[in-house]
Write a protein that holds these residues in place. Structure first.
Motif, PDB file in Angstrom:
ATOM      1  N   ASP A 154      12.413  14.365   7.468  1.00 49.70           N
ATOM      2  CA  ASP A 154      12.641  15.403   6.727  1.00 49.70           C
ATOM      3  C   ASP A 154      13.617  15.194   5.895  1.00 49.70           C
ATOM      4  N   ARG A 155      13.514  15.688   4.727  1.00 48.17           N
ATOM      5  CA  ARG A 155      14.604  15.424   3.508  1.00 48.17           C
ATOM      6  C   ARG A 155      14.727  16.885   3.004  1.00 48.17           C
ATOM      7  N   GLY A 156      14.502  17.981   3.945  1.00 44.04           N
ATOM      8  CA  GLY A 156      14.469  19.469   3.070  1.00 44.04           C
ATOM      9  C   GLY A 156      15.509  19.807   2.411  1.00 44.04           C
ATOM     10  N   ALA A 157      16.753  19.619   2.571  1.00 43.92           N
ATOM     11  CA  ALA A 157      18.051  19.610   1.854  1.00 43.92           C
ATOM     12  C   ALA A 157      17.987  18.921   0.397  1.00 43.92           C
ATOM     13  N   LEU A 158      17.441  17.835   0.515  1.00 44.02           N
ATOM     14  CA  LEU A 158      17.431  16.963  -0.626  1.00 44.02           C
ATOM     15  C   LEU A 158      16.304  17.468  -1.617  1.00 44.02           C
ATOM     16  N   VAL A 159      15.276  17.910  -1.022  1.00 45.02           N
ATOM     17  CA  VAL A 159      13.903  18.272  -1.801  1.00 45.02           C
ATOM     18  C   VAL A 159      14.268  19.624  -2.424  1.00 45.02           C
ATOM     19  N   LYS A 160      15.118  20.584  -1.674  1.00 47.64           N
ATOM     20  CA  LYS A 160      15.530  21.785  -2.233  1.00 47.64           C
ATOM     21  C   LYS A 160      16.530  21.327  -3.500  1.00 47.64           C
ATOM     22  N   ALA A 161      17.209  20.448  -3.273  1.00 51.37           N
ATOM     23  CA  ALA A 161      18.256  20.144  -4.229  1.00 51.37           C
ATOM     24  C   ALA A 161      17.612  19.582  -5.658  1.00 51.37           C
ATOM     25  N   VAL A 162      16.606  18.486  -5.382  1.00 49.68           N
ATOM     26  CA  VAL A 162      15.844  18.095  -6.504  1.00 49.68           C
ATOM     27  C   VAL A 162      15.352  19.166  -7.020  1.00 49.68           C
ATOM     28  N   SER A 163      14.532  20.140  -6.469  1.00 52.78           N
ATOM     29  CA  SER A 163      13.941  21.238  -7.019  1.00 52.78           C
ATOM     30  C   SER A 163      14.762  22.103  -7.846  1.00 52.78           C
ATOM     31  N   ALA A 164      15.987  22.500  -7.056  1.00 49.02           N
ATOM     32  CA  ALA A 164      16.760  23.390  -8.059  1.00 49.02           C
ATOM     33  C   ALA A 164      17.227  22.752  -9.403  1.00 49.02           C
ATOM     34  N   ARG A 165      17.720  21.216  -9.202  1.00 50.84           N
ATOM     35  CA  ARG A 165      18.099  20.752 -10.588  1.00 50.84           C
ATOM     36  C   ARG A 165      17.006  20.692 -11.292  1.00 50.84           C
ATOM     37  N   ALA A 166      15.880  20.106 -11.244  1.00 50.48           N
ATOM     38  CA  ALA A 166      14.585  20.299 -11.774  1.00 50.48           C
ATOM     39  C   ALA A 166      14.537  21.741 -12.505  1.00 50.48           C
ATOM     40  N   ALA A 167      14.578  22.671 -11.852  1.00 45.37           N
ATOM     41  CA  ALA A 167      14.272  23.944 -12.621  1.00 45.37           C
ATOM     42  C   ALA A 167      15.139  24.270 -13.331  1.00 45.37           C
ATOM     43  N   GLU A 168      16.647  24.005 -13.248  1.00 43.08           N
ATOM     44  CA  GLU A 168      17.798  24.084 -14.073  1.00 43.08           C
ATOM     45  C   GLU A 168      17.560  23.384 -15.332  1.00 43.08           C
ATOM     46  N   MET A 169      16.633  22.062 -15.540  1.00 45.71           N
ATOM     47  CA  MET A 169      16.383  21.383 -16.591  1.00 45.71           C
ATOM     48  C   MET A 169      15.115  21.948 -17.307  1.00 45.71           C
ATOM     49  N   GLY A 170      14.559  22.910 -16.529  1.00 45.64           N
ATOM     50  CA  GLY A 170      13.177  23.437 -17.241  1.00 45.64           C
ATOM     51  C   GLY A 170      12.124  22.577 -16.841  1.00 45.64           C
ATOM     52  N   LEU A 171      12.376  21.729 -15.994  1.00 41.96           N
ATOM     53  CA  LEU A 171      11.145  20.688 -15.522  1.00 41.96           C
ATOM     54  C   LEU A 171      10.228  21.609 -14.829  1.00 41.96           C
ATOM     55  N   VAL A 172       8.892  21.085 -14.653  1.00 45.34           N
ATOM     56  CA  VAL A 172       8.025  21.720 -13.551  1.00 45.34           C
ATOM     57  C   VAL A 172       8.479  21.469 -12.241  1.00 45.34           C
ATOM     58  N   VAL A 173       8.585  22.816 -11.521  1.00 49.88           N
ATOM     59  CA  VAL A 173       8.964  22.577 -10.139  1.00 49.88           C
ATOM     60  C   VAL A 173       7.600  22.563  -9.334  1.00 49.88           C
ATOM     61  N   PHE A 174       7.574  21.731  -8.277  1.00 46.39           N
ATOM     62  CA  PHE A 174       6.404  21.812  -7.317  1.00 46.39           C
ATOM     63  C   PHE A 174       6.637  22.848  -6.196  1.00 46.39           C
ATOM     64  N   SER A 175       5.506  23.309  -5.678  1.00 46.85           N
ATOM     65  CA  SER A 175       5.368  24.185  -4.544  1.00 46.85           C
ATOM     66  C   SER A 175       5.433  23.117  -3.262  1.00 46.85           C
ATOM     67  N   GLY A 176       5.774  23.513  -2.305  1.00 50.15           N
ATOM     68  CA  GLY A 176       5.696  22.754  -1.131  1.00 50.15           C
ATOM     69  C   GLY A 176       4.393  22.394  -0.663  1.00 50.15           C
ATOM     70  N   GLU A 177       3.228  22.679  -1.078  1.00 48.05           N
ATOM     71  CA  GLU A 177       2.002  21.849  -0.829  1.00 48.05           C
ATOM     72  C   GLU A 177       1.814  21.045  -1.892  1.00 48.05           C
ATOM     73  N   GLN A 178       2.241  21.311  -3.014  1.00 49.46           N
ATOM     74  CA  GLN A 178       2.102  19.933  -4.086  1.00 49.46           C
ATOM     75  C   GLN A 178       3.155  18.682  -3.786  1.00 49.46           C
ATOM     76  N   ARG A 179       4.501  19.203  -3.315  1.00 44.93           N
ATOM     77  CA  ARG A 179       5.235  18.253  -2.891  1.00 44.93           C
ATOM     78  C   ARG A 179       4.447  17.153  -1.643  1.00 44.93           C
ATOM     79  N   ARG A 180       3.906  17.892  -0.602  1.00 42.11           N
ATOM     80  CA  ARG A 180       3.129  17.201   0.410  1.00 42.11           C
ATOM     81  C   ARG A 180       2.100  16.437  -0.198  1.00 42.11           C
ATOM     82  N   GLN A 181       1.570  16.628  -1.260  1.00 41.04           N
ATOM     83  CA  GLN A 181       0.393  15.710  -1.886  1.00 41.04           C
ATOM     84  C   GLN A 181       0.986  14.619  -2.762  1.00 41.04           C
ATOM     85  N   LEU A 182       2.252  14.797  -2.777  1.00 37.32           N
ATOM     86  CA  LEU A 182       2.657  13.581  -4.155  1.00 37.32           C
ATOM     87  C   LEU A 182       2.354  12.325  -3.638  1.00 37.32           C
ATOM     88  N   HIS A 183       2.156  11.990  -2.172  1.00 32.16           N
ATOM     89  CA  HIS A 183       1.774  10.641  -1.570  1.00 32.16           C
ATOM     90  C   HIS A 183       0.373  10.367  -1.501  1.00 32.16           C
TER      91      HIS A 183
END
Length: 183
Positions: A154-183
């Protein structure tokens, strides 16, 4: 071109030259058949470069460790796995010296070559969480992709940090379900 230089002067290559050689080799774009032909033709030279890289590891700085890993992965040279594990051990010992790009490139390289290194990914997680504000969009994407591929704990804290940083940059932020489907 870089292998021709290595063939002529490889014995005098220092640690920075060895890392730079991998980085340059990784930049060469080749199709699957061209790459296979290249590996067959140059295998002995590439293996010699791997051995020289292993001897140079204690003298590589964080930037050169990341660059060598990244180049080996972009090249797709499977015999590099053992050398990658040695580079990973050195990276763990020096993880605080890595900048955001080095962390992202190292994670991406290990995931790309399929080299299992759970302790290295733990160290990359800790450092990435602390330095998330210095990641650029490509670094965020490479890091997220690498962790999705390796499927480590589990990398929950990292995923949240990446998502928050991506949102700050105006990048698309994936939902939890979308993140699970990355692989």
């Amino acid at each position: 071109a870089i292998l021709d230089v290595y063939k002529r002067n490889g014995s005098s290559f220092g640690p920075i030259n060895v890392a730079a050689a991998w980085n340059q080799l990784g930049k060469a774009r080749a199709t699957g058949s061209e790459r296979a032909s290249f590996f067959r033709q140059e295998k002995s030279v590439l293996l010699q470069l791997l051995q020289q890289t292993e001897r140079a590891i204690p003298r590589l700085d964080a930037r050169n460790i990341a660059g060598a890993c990244y180049g080996m992965a972009r090249l797709g040279f499977a015999p590099a796995s053992a050398t990658m594990r040695l580079l990973g051990a050195e990276a763990m010992a020096r993880i605080e010296e890595f900048d955001a790009q080095g962390l992202a490139n190292t994670a991406w390289a290990f995931a790309t070559l399929g080299v299992r290194a759970p302790q290295l990914f733990d160290a990359i997680t800790r450092e990435s969480e602390q330095r998330i504000d210095s990641f650029n969009p490509q670094g965020l994407v490479n890091t997220a992709w690498a962790f999705a591929i390796v499927g480590t704990a589990d990398r929950g804290a990292l995923v949240k940090a990446v998502s928050a940083r991506a949102a700050e940059m105006g990048l698309v932020v994936f939902s939890g379900e979308q993140r699970r489907q990355l692989h």
